[in-house]
Design an enzyme around this catalytic site. Structure first.
Site, PDB file in Angstrom:
ATOM      1  N   ASP A 172       8.327   1.063  -6.752  1.00  0.00           N
ATOM      2  CA  ASP A 172       9.224   1.204  -5.600  1.00  0.00           C
ATOM      3  C   ASP A 172      10.669   0.932  -6.007  1.00  0.00           C
ATOM      4  O   ASP A 172      11.015  -0.174  -6.440  1.00  0.00           O
ATOM      5  CB  ASP A 172       8.796   0.232  -4.499  1.00  0.00           C
ATOM      6  CG  ASP A 172       9.410   0.542  -3.149  1.00  0.00           C
ATOM      7  OD1 ASP A 172      10.592   0.940  -3.109  1.00  0.00           O
ATOM      8  OD2 ASP A 172       8.712   0.400  -2.128  1.00  0.00           O
ATOM      9  N   HIS A 203       8.658   4.489  -3.732  1.00  0.00           N
ATOM     10  CA  HIS A 203       8.871   4.314  -2.301  1.00  0.00           C
ATOM     11  C   HIS A 203       8.588   5.624  -1.557  1.00  0.00           C
ATOM     12  O   HIS A 203       8.929   6.704  -2.024  1.00  0.00           O
ATOM     13  CB  HIS A 203      10.325   3.889  -2.064  1.00  0.00           C
ATOM     14  CG  HIS A 203      10.613   3.432  -0.680  1.00  0.00           C
ATOM     15  ND1 HIS A 203      10.279   2.173  -0.231  1.00  0.00           N
ATOM     16  CD2 HIS A 203      11.213   4.058   0.359  1.00  0.00           C
ATOM     17  CE1 HIS A 203      10.671   2.051   1.016  1.00  0.00           C
ATOM     18  NE2 HIS A 203      11.236   3.180   1.410  1.00  0.00           N
TER      19      HIS A 203
END
Length: 234
Positions: A172, A203
Site C-alpha cells: 500500500d 492501495h
C-alpha cells in the site's frame, strides 16, 4: 435493481443524502453502511452499494463530504480530480463524519425492512472509518479495506467489542510497512478482530477499474467480507 437517494437526518441538525440499494425482493434483511473513498458517492461507490444489496443486504452509502460540499462525485482518472479529492480529505472532520455514520446506522435500523442488525464497510478513507465504526458506534460488525491512518488511533482499540475485519495491502503506497506492522501488532490481542494481508497488492486493489485493481485479490477479499457479514449480522 438500481438504488435511490434518501435523506438522512444528522445528529447535530441538518440532513444529508444517502444512496440506498435494496436486496433482491426488497424483503427483511440486515443493513450495511458503505463508507466512501475520497471521491465522494460516485459511480464506483454506488456500484459497490448495489453489489452489497445483491448479496442480501439493505445497503446505504452516505454522503460524508456534505459538510464540506454536498454531492461530490469525482473519479480517480485525472490529476485534477486527485488534487480535489486530497483537498476534501484534508478538510474532512472525522469526528463529525463518524456522527454521520452513526446517523446512517440509525436510519437503517429504523427501517421496517431492516432486521435491526447493521454492519459497516469502507474503503480508503472509509477503511479508516470502518475501524472507527468498531470503536465509536454500535455497528454490529465492521470491515475496512486498506484504511489509512489506523496506526495513529490504536488507543481506541480498547473500545472494540464487536467483530472487525481489516483487509491490508502489503504494498500500500499510503500505508507504509511500519504502519501496517503497528496495526497488526496493536490489534493482535483482540479476539473479535481478524486481519487479512494481500501480498504484493497496492492501495485500492478492490476498486474495479482502478489502476491497482486485482481481480483475484478483490474476489478473495469480497468473499471473506460477505461471509463475515452473513455470520456477524445473522
Amino acid at each position: 435493481m438500481a438504488g435511490k437517494e434518501i435523506t438522512i437526518t444528522a445528529k447535530d441538525g441538518g440532513s444529508f443524502m444517502g444512496y440506498l440499494a435494496a436486496p433482491p425482493g426488497g424483503g427483511k434483511a440486515p443493513g450495511i453502511v458503505v463508507m466512501q473513498e475520497i471521491f465522494g458517492v460516485n459511480a464506483v461507490m454506488r456500484e459497490i452499494t448495489d453489489w452489497y444489496a445483491s448479496q442480501g443486504f439493505w445497503a446505504c452509502c452516505p454522503d460524508l463530504f456534505w459538510r464540506i460540499e454536498p454531492g461530490i462525485q469525482i473519479t480517480d482518472k485525472t490529476d485534477a480530480e486527485w488534487q480535489q479529492a486530497f483537498g476534501l480529505f484534508q478538510k474532512f472532520d472525522i469526528d463529525k463524519g463518524m456522527e454521520d455514520v452513526a446517523a446512517t446506522i440509525d436510519a437503517l435500523r429504523g427501517m421496517d425492512e431492516c432486521t435491526g442488525k447493521v454492519g459497516a464497510v469502507g474503503y480508503c478513507l472509509g477503511g479508516r472509518l470502518a475501524y472507527h465504526a468498531a470503536t465509536r458506534t454500535d455497528a454490529d460488525a465492521a470491515v475496512g479495506y486498506y484504511g489509512v491512518g489506523i496506526q495513529d488511533v490504536l488507543d481506541e482499540a480498547r473500545n472494540i467489542t464487536k467483530p472487525l475485519m481489516l483487509h491490508i495491502a502489503s504494498k500500500d503506497g499510503f500505508v507504509p510497512p511500519e504502519a501496517q506492522k503497528a496495526v497488526k501488532d496493536g490489534l493482535a490481542g483482540h479476539n473479535t478482530v481478524v486481519i487479512y494481508e494481500y501480498a504484493e497488492q497496492d492501495h485500492a486493489f478492490a476498486r474495479m477499474g482502478g489502476a491497482h485493481y486485482d481481480k483475484v485479490a478483490a474476489d478473495t477479499a469480497n468473499a471473506r467480507t460477505i461471509d463475515f457479514f452473513k455470520t456477524s449480522l445473522a
